[in-house]
Motif scaffolding. Structure first.
Motif, mmCIF file in Angstrom:
data_model
loop_
_atom_site.group_PDB
_atom_site.id
_atom_site.type_symbol
_atom_site.label_atom_id
_atom_site.label_comp_id
_atom_site.label_asym_id
_atom_site.label_seq_id
_atom_site.Cartn_x
_atom_site.Cartn_y
_atom_site.Cartn_z
ATOM 1 N N UNK A 109 1.403 -1.030 0.428
ATOM 2 C CA UNK A 109 0.147 0.353 0.018
ATOM 3 C C UNK A 109 1.393 1.401 -0.282
ATOM 4 N N UNK A 110 2.344 1.104 0.253
ATOM 5 C CA UNK A 110 3.305 2.116 0.496
ATOM 6 C C UNK A 110 3.402 2.465 -1.100
ATOM 7 N N UNK A 111 3.401 1.669 -1.717
ATOM 8 C CA UNK A 111 3.649 2.390 -3.161
ATOM 9 C C UNK A 111 2.516 3.581 -3.702
ATOM 10 N N UNK A 112 1.091 3.487 -3.559
ATOM 11 C CA UNK A 112 0.442 4.509 -3.451
ATOM 12 C C UNK A 112 1.407 5.758 -3.593
ATOM 13 N N UNK A 113 1.822 6.705 -2.088
ATOM 14 C CA UNK A 113 2.464 7.325 -1.704
ATOM 15 C C UNK A 113 3.367 7.682 -2.506
ATOM 16 N N UNK A 114 4.232 6.543 -3.047
ATOM 17 C CA UNK A 114 5.506 6.633 -3.491
ATOM 18 C C UNK A 114 5.425 7.522 -4.929
ATOM 19 N N UNK A 115 4.054 6.195 -5.406
ATOM 20 C CA UNK A 115 3.161 6.956 -6.782
ATOM 21 C C UNK A 115 2.439 8.728 -7.053
ATOM 22 N N UNK A 116 2.105 9.012 -5.736
ATOM 23 C CA UNK A 116 1.373 10.081 -5.933
ATOM 24 C C UNK A 116 2.768 10.923 -5.314
ATOM 25 N N UNK A 117 3.839 11.264 -4.521
ATOM 26 C CA UNK A 117 4.917 11.764 -4.443
ATOM 27 C C UNK A 117 5.350 12.177 -5.858
ATOM 28 N N UNK A 118 5.722 10.918 -6.276
ATOM 29 C CA UNK A 118 6.387 11.570 -7.414
ATOM 30 C C UNK A 118 5.824 12.213 -8.226
ATOM 31 N N UNK A 119 4.330 11.775 -8.372
ATOM 32 C CA UNK A 119 3.530 12.479 -9.573
ATOM 33 C C UNK A 119 3.551 13.741 -9.563
ATOM 34 N N UNK A 120 3.342 14.259 -7.395
ATOM 35 C CA UNK A 120 3.020 15.614 -7.563
ATOM 36 C C UNK A 120 4.941 16.497 -7.881
ATOM 37 N N UNK A 121 6.426 15.909 -7.325
ATOM 38 C CA UNK A 121 7.187 17.043 -7.468
ATOM 39 C C UNK A 121 7.273 16.377 -9.522
#
Length: 407
Positions: A109-121
Motif C-alpha cells: 500500500x505504501x506504493x500508492x504514496x510513492x506514486x503520488x509523491x512522484x506525480x506531485x514532484x
C-alpha cells in the motif's frame, strides 16, 4: 473543428507524454486523460500483494472490508494524480496512515504514496510532496511509539529503533528518487530546448545564406540588364546594331541569372544533396569583367587571384561581384580597379572607383554591403567600405587564406 486542425488533445500528445504545467495551485494539466491502465495495475498489485503479505503477519489485524476500502481509496486516488497532484499525494498519505493506525498488515500500500509523491514532484509541487511524506513519517512514528497503546492490535509493543530507521530510510529513498527524476526531466527539457534553438540558428543561417546568394546573383544581373535595356532603347532608332548588341547582352545576363537561381533552388529542393554545378569562384573573374564591360564599366585587375578554399573563393567572388554592381548602379565612374594583395596569411581584396556618386544611394543601398560583411565575418574576415577622400568609393575586404573547411 479545433481537434480537426491538429490542436486537440489527440494530436497534441501523439508523439510524447503529457506535460504538467508546473505552475502554482492544482492547475489543470495539459493532458486531461485519466491514467486508467496504470492505476488498475497498481490497484491489483496492492490488493493481491497485501493479501499475500498478510499471511506472514498473524500478529496484525486480519484484513476486512474496512481494510480493503482503505486500500481501494489509496489506489483509486491515483486516477487524478495528473489533474490534482497535491490532493492525491495528501489523500494517499492519509489513507495509508489510517490503514497503519488500524493495525492492518504492512504491504505494498505504501506504493500508492510513492506514486503520488512522484506525480506531485514532477508536476512542480515539491513542497506538497515533502510535506505529505513528512506528515506520513511523523504520523507513523506517533502511532508506533505512543498511540499503539490504544490502537489495534491488542498487546502491540512499541517500535524499536530499527523499525523507525527503516521507515526514515524508505522516506529518504523515495525523496531521492523523485528528486533525481525531476532533475533528469529538467535536464532533458533543457537539452530539447537547446537542440531546438540550435536547429533554429542553423535554419536562420541557411536562410541568410540563400538570401545573400539570391541578392548577389539578381542584383548584378538585373543591373547589367537595366543598363543594357536603357542603352538599347536609346539606340533603337539611331544605331540598330548597337541596340542588337545590348539585347544580346541582356539575353546572356538573364540566362546566367536563371542558371544561378536554378542552382540555389535545386539545393533547396534536395536537402543534403550536393549542388549539380560548382559554385562560382575567382576563376570566373574574367567573365565578370566582361559582363561589367557590357554594362559600360571597364574593370582593371591588379595582382593574381589566389587559390582559396571553396567557401572563401565563393565569398571573394561575390564581394567583387557586389562591389562592381554598386559601381554600375550608384557611381558616375565608368572605370573600376580590382586589386589582390597577399600577406600575413590572408588576402586583401580592394575594389575602387573614381566616382562621383550617381545618387543618394552611392555605394549601395545597404543590403549588398551587409551581405558582403556577413560573408567576410563568416570566414573570420572583415569588410571596410566607404567614400574615398578624392571622391570615389572603396571596398576593402580582408579574408583569411585558410579556413576551417580546408582542414
Amino acid at each position: 473543428m479545433e481537434e480537426q486542425r491538429g490542436h486537440g488533445p489527440s494530436h497534441r500528445w501523439r508523439y510524447g507524454p503529457a506535460r504538467w504545467s508546473g505552475s502554482g495551485g492544482d492547475a489543470e494539466p495539459r493532458d486531461s486523460r485519466l491514467p486508467w491502465r496504470s492505476t488498475a495495475l497498481i490497484t491489483v498489485f496492492v490488493l493481491v500483494g497485501t493479501a499475500f503479505g498478510a499471511q506472514g503477519q498473524p500478529q496484525r489485524v486480519p484484513l476486512d472490508g474496512y481494510a480493503r476500502v482503505l486500500l481501494l481509496v489509496a489506489s483509486v486516488l491515483l486516477l487524478w494524480r495528473r489533474r490534482r497532484p497535491v490532493g492525491v499525494v495528501f489523500g494517499t498519505a492519509a489513507a495509508v496512515l489510517l490503514y497503519t493506525g488500524a493495525g492492518y498488515p504492512y504491504g505494498p500500500v505504501l506504493l500508492t504514496v510513492v506514486v503520488g509523491c512522484f506525480s506531485a514532484v514532477v508536476a512542480g509541487r515539491r513542497r506538497a510532496a515533502w510535506t505529505a511524506l513528512g506528515l506520513l513519517c511523523a504520523g507513523h512514528a506517533l502511532i508506533t511509539l505512543w498511540l499503539y497503546r490504544w490502537l489495534p492490535p491488542a498487546g502491540d509493543a512499541a517500535a524499536g529503533p530499527g523499525q523507525e530507521t527503516v521507515v526514515i530510510t524508505w522516506v529518504l529513498a523515495v525523496a531521492a528518487v523523485c528528486e533525481l527524476t525531476r532533475v533528469r526531466r529538467e535536464q532533458w527539457a533543457r537539452e530539447r530546448a537547446d537542440r531546438a534553438q540550435a536547429a533554429q540558428r542553423r535554419a536562420d543561417a541557411e536562410r541568410l545564406r540563400i538570401a545573400r546568394e539570391l541578392h548577389d546573383v539578381l542584383a548584378h544581373s538585373i543591373s547589367v540588364i537595366n543598363v543594357q535595356a536603357g542603352a538599347g532603347l536609346a539606340l533603337l532608332d539611331s544605331d540598330p546594331e548597337q541596340a542588337r548588341a545590348a539585347l544580346t547582352t541582356i539575353k546572356a545576363a538573364s540566362k546566367e541569372a536563371l542558371g544561378e537561381v536554378r542552382q540555389v533552388l535545386d539545393t533547396l529542393r534536395a536537402p543534403g544533396a550536393a549542388p549539380r554545378a560548382p559554385a562560382p569562384g575567382l576563376d570566373r573573374l574574367p567573365e565578370l569583367a566582361e559582363q561589367a564591360a557590357a554594362a559600360g564599366l571597364a574593370v582593371e585587375i591588379e595582382g593574381e587571384p589566389p587559390r582559396l578554399p571553396p567557401g572563401a573563393d565563393l565569398a571573394a567572388f561575390r564581394i567583387v561581384q557586389e562591389a562592381l554592381t554598386n559601381v554600375v548602379r550608384h557611381s558616375g565612374s565608368r572605370r573600376a580597379r580590382v586589386r589582390f594583395e597577399h600577406g600575413g596569411g590572408g588576402l586583401r581584396l580592394r575594389i575602387d572607383d573614381d566616382g562621383p556618386p550617381a545618387g543618394a544611394d552611392a555605394g549601395g543601398s545597404g543590403n549588398g554591403l551587409a551581405g558582403m560583411r556577413e560573408r567576410a565575418a563568416a570566414l573570420g574576415g572583415a569588410i571596410e567600405a566607404g567614400p574615398r577622400p578624392d571622391g570615389g568609393f572603396r571596398v576593402l575586404a580582408v579574408l583569411p587564406s585558410h579556413t576551417g573547411e580546408d582542414q
